[in-house]
Motif scaffolding. Structure first.
Motif, mmCIF file in Angstrom:
data_model
loop_
_atom_site.group_PDB
_atom_site.id
_atom_site.type_symbol
_atom_site.label_atom_id
_atom_site.label_comp_id
_atom_site.label_asym_id
_atom_site.label_seq_id
_atom_site.Cartn_x
_atom_site.Cartn_y
_atom_site.Cartn_z
ATOM 1 N N GLU A 83 27.211 23.096 18.726
ATOM 2 C CA GLU A 83 28.667 22.925 18.647
ATOM 3 C C GLU A 83 29.169 21.698 19.414
ATOM 4 N N PRO A 84 28.775 21.529 20.693
ATOM 5 C CA PRO A 84 29.236 20.302 21.376
ATOM 6 C C PRO A 84 28.723 19.038 20.703
ATOM 7 N N TRP A 85 27.507 19.095 20.166
ATOM 8 C CA TRP A 85 26.930 17.946 19.466
ATOM 9 C C TRP A 85 27.750 17.624 18.212
ATOM 10 N N LEU A 158 40.799 20.134 22.898
ATOM 11 C CA LEU A 158 39.534 20.887 22.961
ATOM 12 C C LEU A 158 39.661 22.129 23.833
ATOM 13 N N SER A 159 40.509 22.038 24.853
ATOM 14 C CA SER A 159 40.662 23.160 25.767
ATOM 15 C C SER A 159 41.722 24.144 25.289
ATOM 16 N N GLU A 168 31.397 22.484 27.843
ATOM 17 C CA GLU A 168 31.230 21.939 26.494
ATOM 18 C C GLU A 168 32.075 20.682 26.313
ATOM 19 N N ILE A 169 33.280 20.705 26.850
ATOM 20 C CA ILE A 169 34.168 19.539 26.738
ATOM 21 C C ILE A 169 33.572 18.340 27.474
ATOM 22 N N ARG A 175 31.800 13.145 30.001
ATOM 23 C CA ARG A 175 32.468 12.950 31.283
ATOM 24 C C ARG A 175 32.040 14.051 32.244
ATOM 25 N N SER A 176 32.372 13.845 33.511
ATOM 26 C CA SER A 176 31.981 14.843 34.510
ATOM 27 C C SER A 176 32.915 16.051 34.435
#
Lengths: 202, 182
Positions: A83-85, A158-159, A168-169, A175-176
């Protein structure tokens, strides 16, 4: 308070099933790939729509995303990170399209010549009652999202809209975690400031 | 915990992203601090507003039809045969495997060649040493004979081999027990 899943007509996907579909799709099984598409396409479409604010472009980019995903499926090392990909690929297409045209967002602290906040796409603050009558609240939400600077908009969508986890974001946006957390907080504050007059309890 | 620390984590608390311990700390602070509790309510209200007023655009079937048409072409173009399939489907993996195999083959070939050249070198060295030993032995015997013959009055001349530092042997013999005048 826990995250709620937006009811988009799709229950969260069973990870075991998803892994099986991905494995078969990697070998070229279109039926399995369609199942993957059915599970995620609507989420991707609406994420892209929030970013580009155009149904036509969102559909176009969703199509490009899923064609690219099929092509690159072999390069996905960890099927559990699908999903994140997938969202990362969608995000890349959004930014490629963004680079090709002028920006529509206004920096959060931009000021005009009089030192007032720069004119927004649609000014709702002068007469919120009229705005409420003239526009549906859904358009209000979309307009508030459009007002956000690019880097706040994506983490906010996304959130708050897609309900992905901060981890996941962070993976999607590369980003961190602390950076993502801070920007989500700032974006939420900004949106809250502008929708306050529409809330029943201000 | 102060209000500033609490504020930093309010959104994460709302999203369920905090550890249980941290969430408990925030909850405790919200129970004591009216200002932060009010801020929290505001964030929760705007989140609820967003959720109930977020417009979702429908997923039209045409999108999948277009995706399917394009990916079907890719599947149809997929080559038959084990190796060519690998090369088409996973070009990066195939390239890495080929590159690694090439390096290994070159490495083994190079090692074998090195070993062979070392073996040849050892063989030549052995031959040289053997020849040199034979030469030295011959020379040694010649010296011994020449020395013996000079003592015994034979006067045989032997050629010294490649020793520029050696004095040439004289032709006349030398008998220390006989005087020169006799």
């Amino acid at each position: 308070m826990s995250k709620k899943t937006l009811d988009s007509g799709e229950a969260s996907v069973d990870q075991t099933l998803l892994r099986q579909w991905i494995k078969k799709a990697k070998s070229g099984d279109l039926e399995s790939y369609q199942k993957i598409y059915d599970a995620f396409a609507r989420k991707v479409l609406n994420f892209i729509y929030r970013m580009v604010n155009s149904v036509e472009e969102a559909e176009d980019l969703t199509q490009e995303t899923f064609v690219a995903v099929f092509k690159k499926l072999g390069s996905l090392k960890d099927n559990d990170k699908f999903e994140p990909w997938l969202f990362r690929i969608a995000r890349n297409f959004v930014y490629q399209r963004y680079r090709a045209r002028s920006p529509v967002s206004v920096p959060i602290d931009a000021l005009d010549e009089d030192g007032q906040p720069a004119t927004q796409l649609i000014d709702q603050r002068k007469n919120p009652d009229e705005a409420f009558e003239a526009q549906e609240l859904e358009d209000v939400v979309q307009n508030e999202i459009n007002r956000l600077p690019e880097k706040y908009r994506e983490v906010f969508v996304l959130s708050a809209i897609q309900h992905l986890s901060y981890q996941e974001i962070a993976e999607i946006t590369d980003r961190s975690l602390p950076s993502v957390k801070t920007d989500i907080y700032r974006a939420r504050l900004e949106v809250r400031k502008h929708v306050k007059e529409y809330l029943k309890s201000a | 915990m102060n209000c500033e620390q609490c504020a930093d984590d309010l959104t994460a608390y709302l999203d369920g992203e905090l550890t249980p311990r941290r969430a408990a700390e925030i909850r405790a602070h919200l129970n004591e601090c009216g200002s932060c509790a009010s801020e929290m309510r505001g964030l929760a209200d705007s989140a609820a507003f967003l959720e109930s007023n977020t417009k979702e655009i429908p997923l039209r079937p045409e999108i999948w039809n277009n995706v399917k048409a394009q990916v079907s072409t890719m599947v149809a173009a997929q080559p038959a045969g084990f190796f060519s399939f690998w090369l088409w489907r996973w070009p990066r993996v195939a390239t890495t495997v080929l590159a690694t195999a090439s390096v290994l083959v070159l490495g083994v070939w190079g090692y074998l060649n090195y070993e062979e050249s070392q073996e040849n070198l050892r063989h030549y060295m052995n031959e040289y040493v053997t020849a040199r030993d034979a030469q030295l032995q011959k020379q040694g015997m010649a010296n011994a004979l020449a020395s013996a013959s000079s003592n015994a009055g034979v006067g045989i001349k032997f050629e010294r081999m490649d020793n520029p530092f050696a004095e040439p042997l004289t032709d006349t013999y030398h008998n220390p027990f006989r005087s020169e005048d006799e």
